[in-house]
Write a protein that holds these residues in place. Structure first.
Motif, PDB file in Angstrom:
ATOM      1  N   VAL A  60       0.847  -1.189   0.000  1.00  0.00           N
ATOM      2  CA  VAL A  60       0.000   0.000   0.000  1.00  0.00           C
ATOM      3  C   VAL A  60       0.880   1.236   0.000  1.00  0.00           C
ATOM      4  O   VAL A  60       1.727   1.413   0.872  1.00  0.00           O
ATOM      5  CB  VAL A  60      -0.912   0.007   1.249  1.00  0.00           C
ATOM      6  CG1 VAL A  60      -1.757   1.264   1.273  1.00  0.00           C
ATOM      7  CG2 VAL A  60      -1.794  -1.226   1.265  1.00  0.00           C
ATOM      8  N   GLN A  61       0.705   2.092  -1.001  1.00  0.00           N
ATOM      9  CA  GLN A  61       1.480   3.308  -1.100  1.00  0.00           C
ATOM     10  C   GLN A  61       0.770   4.442  -0.361  1.00  0.00           C
ATOM     11  O   GLN A  61      -0.449   4.598  -0.479  1.00  0.00           O
ATOM     12  CB  GLN A  61       1.666   3.699  -2.564  1.00  0.00           C
ATOM     13  CG  GLN A  61       2.391   2.624  -3.386  1.00  0.00           C
ATOM     14  CD  GLN A  61       3.785   2.365  -2.850  1.00  0.00           C
ATOM     15  OE1 GLN A  61       4.497   3.284  -2.481  1.00  0.00           O
ATOM     16  NE2 GLN A  61       4.167   1.091  -2.817  1.00  0.00           N
ATOM     17  N   PRO A  62       1.501   5.240   0.416  1.00  0.00           N
ATOM     18  CA  PRO A  62       0.856   6.372   1.095  1.00  0.00           C
ATOM     19  C   PRO A  62       0.236   7.326   0.078  1.00  0.00           C
ATOM     20  O   PRO A  62       0.764   7.531  -1.007  1.00  0.00           O
ATOM     21  CB  PRO A  62       2.021   7.036   1.846  1.00  0.00           C
ATOM     22  CG  PRO A  62       3.057   5.963   1.965  1.00  0.00           C
ATOM     23  CD  PRO A  62       2.922   5.120   0.736  1.00  0.00           C
ATOM     24  N   LEU A  63      -0.892   7.902   0.454  1.00  0.00           N
ATOM     25  CA  LEU A  63      -1.550   8.861  -0.419  1.00  0.00           C
ATOM     26  C   LEU A  63      -0.774  10.172  -0.449  1.00  0.00           C
ATOM     27  O   LEU A  63      -0.155  10.557   0.541  1.00  0.00           O
ATOM     28  CB  LEU A  63      -2.966   9.143   0.083  1.00  0.00           C
ATOM     29  CG  LEU A  63      -3.991   8.023  -0.106  1.00  0.00           C
ATOM     30  CD1 LEU A  63      -5.286   8.413   0.558  1.00  0.00           C
ATOM     31  CD2 LEU A  63      -4.221   7.767  -1.568  1.00  0.00           C
ATOM     32  N   ASP A  68      -6.511  -2.906   2.038  1.00  0.00           N
ATOM     33  CA  ASP A  68      -5.750  -1.702   1.705  1.00  0.00           C
ATOM     34  C   ASP A  68      -6.432  -0.444   2.220  1.00  0.00           C
ATOM     35  O   ASP A  68      -5.770   0.490   2.683  1.00  0.00           O
ATOM     36  CB  ASP A  68      -5.562  -1.608   0.192  1.00  0.00           C
ATOM     37  CG  ASP A  68      -4.647  -2.695  -0.354  1.00  0.00           C
ATOM     38  OD1 ASP A  68      -3.712  -3.088   0.377  1.00  0.00           O
ATOM     39  OD2 ASP A  68      -4.855  -3.150  -1.485  1.00  0.00           O
ATOM     40  N   VAL A  69      -7.775  -0.392   2.133  1.00  0.00           N
ATOM     41  CA  VAL A  69      -8.507   0.756   2.675  1.00  0.00           C
ATOM     42  C   VAL A  69      -8.258   0.864   4.178  1.00  0.00           C
ATOM     43  O   VAL A  69      -8.005   1.954   4.705  1.00  0.00           O
ATOM     44  CB  VAL A  69     -10.020   0.636   2.388  1.00  0.00           C
ATOM     45  CG1 VAL A  69     -10.789   1.732   3.119  1.00  0.00           C
ATOM     46  CG2 VAL A  69     -10.294   0.724   0.887  1.00  0.00           C
ATOM     47  N   LEU A 105      -4.767   2.312   4.841  1.00  0.00           N
ATOM     48  CA  LEU A 105      -4.649   3.733   4.526  1.00  0.00           C
ATOM     49  C   LEU A 105      -5.373   4.610   5.539  1.00  0.00           C
ATOM     50  O   LEU A 105      -4.850   5.641   5.979  1.00  0.00           O
ATOM     51  CB  LEU A 105      -5.191   3.991   3.117  1.00  0.00           C
ATOM     52  CG  LEU A 105      -4.321   3.469   1.967  1.00  0.00           C
ATOM     53  CD1 LEU A 105      -5.097   3.491   0.654  1.00  0.00           C
ATOM     54  CD2 LEU A 105      -3.044   4.278   1.841  1.00  0.00           C
ATOM     55  N   SER A 160      -5.385  -2.782  -4.831  1.00  0.00           N
ATOM     56  CA  SER A 160      -4.722  -1.633  -4.231  1.00  0.00           C
ATOM     57  C   SER A 160      -5.078  -0.336  -4.966  1.00  0.00           C
ATOM     58  O   SER A 160      -5.253   0.717  -4.348  1.00  0.00           O
ATOM     59  CB  SER A 160      -3.203  -1.843  -4.236  1.00  0.00           C
ATOM     60  OG  SER A 160      -2.537  -0.742  -3.662  1.00  0.00           O
ATOM     61  N   GLN A 219      -6.937   2.875  -3.154  1.00  0.00           N
ATOM     62  CA  GLN A 219      -6.331   4.200  -3.098  1.00  0.00           C
ATOM     63  C   GLN A 219      -7.228   5.268  -3.721  1.00  0.00           C
ATOM     64  O   GLN A 219      -7.314   6.387  -3.211  1.00  0.00           O
ATOM     65  CB  GLN A 219      -4.964   4.175  -3.777  1.00  0.00           C
ATOM     66  CG  GLN A 219      -3.954   3.337  -2.997  1.00  0.00           C
ATOM     67  CD  GLN A 219      -2.539   3.485  -3.505  1.00  0.00           C
ATOM     68  OE1 GLN A 219      -1.982   4.572  -3.473  1.00  0.00           O
ATOM     69  NE2 GLN A 219      -1.954   2.399  -3.969  1.00  0.00           N
ATOM     70  N   VAL A 227     -10.078   5.873  -1.081  1.00  0.00           N
ATOM     71  CA  VAL A 227      -9.643   6.636   0.084  1.00  0.00           C
ATOM     72  C   VAL A 227      -9.313   8.073  -0.313  1.00  0.00           C
ATOM     73  O   VAL A 227      -9.629   9.024   0.419  1.00  0.00           O
ATOM     74  CB  VAL A 227      -8.436   5.955   0.761  1.00  0.00           C
ATOM     75  CG1 VAL A 227      -7.867   6.842   1.863  1.00  0.00           C
ATOM     76  CG2 VAL A 227      -8.851   4.611   1.350  1.00  0.00           C
ATOM     77  N   LYS A 228      -8.701   8.268  -1.466  1.00  0.00           N
ATOM     78  CA  LYS A 228      -8.383   9.628  -1.910  1.00  0.00           C
ATOM     79  C   LYS A 228      -9.654  10.462  -2.035  1.00  0.00           C
ATOM     80  O   LYS A 228      -9.711  11.614  -1.576  1.00  0.00           O
ATOM     81  CB  LYS A 228      -7.647   9.585  -3.243  1.00  0.00           C
ATOM     82  CG  LYS A 228      -7.297  10.965  -3.782  1.00  0.00           C
ATOM     83  CD  LYS A 228      -6.535  10.879  -5.095  1.00  0.00           C
ATOM     84  CE  LYS A 228      -6.214  12.261  -5.630  1.00  0.00           C
ATOM     85  NZ  LYS A 228      -5.464  12.207  -6.905  1.00  0.00           N
TER      86      LYS A 228
END
Length: 468
Positions: A51-54, A123-124, A127, A426, A430, A433-434
């Motif tokens: 999971v990449q940070p937003l 993943d949600v 994040l 993923s 993302q 969440v964004k």
């Protein structure tokens, strides 16, 4: 042993004939792409995507009339794919903005097979917990109804249980919050192995009933609690059990008599998000509209007291065009009303299904025609019932996405053109969440005493997002 040449030639001729029929009549015969895919199918489990940070969220510019703190909030669009014209998410955002030490905000995400495997939801969870704090793993079923049931950061094994789920029953019955029940007597047991030894408590969910048996709970091989499920009346019940520091395994075993268990919730003592992945394989909206016993489900919802309930179905309904056109809308409205009956002030978000591909011709993949119809119904019903709506279908690229995802490298969807790979999951997480955080930042920007800095502070002990 001599190679059966004649048999091989006969089978090859048959396959070629069926492929030729399919070429001229796409609804008949067999698509050659089926055989091509055999070379790409892997029976081993693919490694999960990290999971990449937003990126940092930027609050959108507000209309002038919102800059007066005393003025009522006027909603304005800040997200391309999340529609919330009625401010349905405001109660959730208020809870998040006012989150204090030791407090938890629970989110229930109901869905189908991707949710069953904790794809997208895992993943949600990571994040949101990265931003607001990690309050624990949340809700797990007692055992695996399907081999692919899973939860990020947890290994689950069990045996001896008679398992029942709400999938496909089309009639109300007794299930736990996650839509399943587990009945067992002496010998039935489950083990939960925690990859991170920082859960501070476990709450066991079960059915109290006349002549109910007892359950033994152990941590790292040491007994820590005995739960008696006997009661004069049949009703859902819960038992909170503190866990020893550093506990890595928890065992749940039927000790005497017969017991009916539902699930267990793992929590940490710090503030943060409990993101509960409540997926059932093959599930549709009818799990909510017909499968749950209304009174029992209402009690379970009220006990959990979530700030947000996500309704994320539609993929399995898409196989039945007549159902979609004639019945689906009513089922969705009923599901929403049942949640509102139990939790009048809860935020509800309808999350559309992903694209679903189907094959036509030798090498063609196109979007199943029912998917856009389902999305349109969901969007209209969400607006009518004052729910938020997230358009997963458009967010991931709209019509033809599964064709592009399947031909990408690496694949972002599996060969069935339905289930995302970990990498695809993923991406969905993302985007979701964004967009959710854009709406949240829009809300907090116009609330007195709330700043972006305070809402993004993490506890000192907040761990980094881990690889699943």
């Amino acid at each position: 042993m001599q190679f059966p040449l004649k048999t091989a030639l006969a089978l090859s001729t048959c396959v070629l004939a069926l492929a030729a029929v399919h070429h001229w009549k796409p609804d008949k015969g067999l698509s050659p792409s089926i055989y091509a895919e055999a070379w790409t199918v892997h029976l081993h489990r693919n490694p999960p995507a990290g999971v990449q940070p937003l990126p940092a969220q930027v609050a959108p510019t507000a209309p002038a009339d919102l800059k007066d703190p005393a003025a009522p909030r006027v909603h304005y669009a800040s997200s391309a794919f999340l529609v919330d014209d009625s401010g349905a998410l405001d109660p959730l955002f208020a809870r998040l903005a006012q989150l204090k030490d030791g407090e938890h905000v629970a989110i229930l995400h109901y869905g189908d097979s991707p949710t069953t495997a904790d794809l997208i939801t895992g993943d949600v969870r990571a994040l949101l917990q990265q931003r607001f704090g990690d309050a624990g793993h949340g809700y797990l079923l007692v055992a695996k109804p399907w081999a692919w049931y899973g939860h990020r950061g947890v290994d689950l094994t069990g045996h001896g249980w008679t398992i029942s789920t709400a999938v496909g029953k089309m009639r109300a019955d007794t299930y736990g919050l996650g839509g399943a029940s587990f009945v067992g007597s002496s010998g039935a047991s489950s083990r939960i192995s925690l990859k991170d030894a920082d859960q501070s408590a476990m709450e066991l969910s079960f059915m109290e009933q006349p002549n109910g048996g007892t359950v033994r709970v152990s941590a790292d091989g040491q007994s820590i609690a005995t739960v008696d499920t006997a009661a004069e009346t049949r009703q859902p019940a819960w038992k909170r059990i503190p866990l020893p520091a550093g506990a890595k395994t928890v065992d749940i075993a039927a000790e005497s008599g017969q017991v009916e268990l539902f699930g267990e919730t793992f929590e940490r003592s710090q503030r943060g998000i409990l993101y509960n992945s409540l997926g059932l394989n093959g599930a549709s909206t009818t799990v909510m509209s017909r499968g749950f016993n209304p009174a029992i489900w209402s009690a379970e919802l009220q006990h959990d007291a979530p700030a947000l309930v996500i309704i994320n179905y539609g993929t399995n309904e898409s196989s039945f065009g007549s159902f979609v056109d004639k019945q689906y809308e009513g089922e969705l409205r009923t599901a929403i009303q049942r949640i509102r009956n139990a939790l009048p002030n809860v935020s509800i978000l309808v999350m559309s299904p992903m694209d679903r591909g189907e094959r036509g011709g030798i090498d063609e993949i196109h979007t199943m025609a029912t998917i856009p119809r389902i999305v349109a119904i969901q969007k209209r019903v969400a607006a009518d019932t004052h729910c938020a709506f997230f358009d997963t279908f458009d967010a991931m690229g709209g019509d033809g996405t599964m064709s592009r995802w399947y031909t990408s490298s690496p694949h972002l969807v599996s060969a069935d053109l339905i289930h995302p790979t970990p990498q695809g999951a993923s991406i969905i997480a993302q985007i979701f969440v964004k967009n959710l955080m854009q709406e949240y930042d829009s809300y907090t920007a116009h609330q007195p005493g709330i700043t972006q800095d305070t809402t993004q502070q993490a506890k000192p002990e907040q761990k980094q997002v881990s690889q699943p």
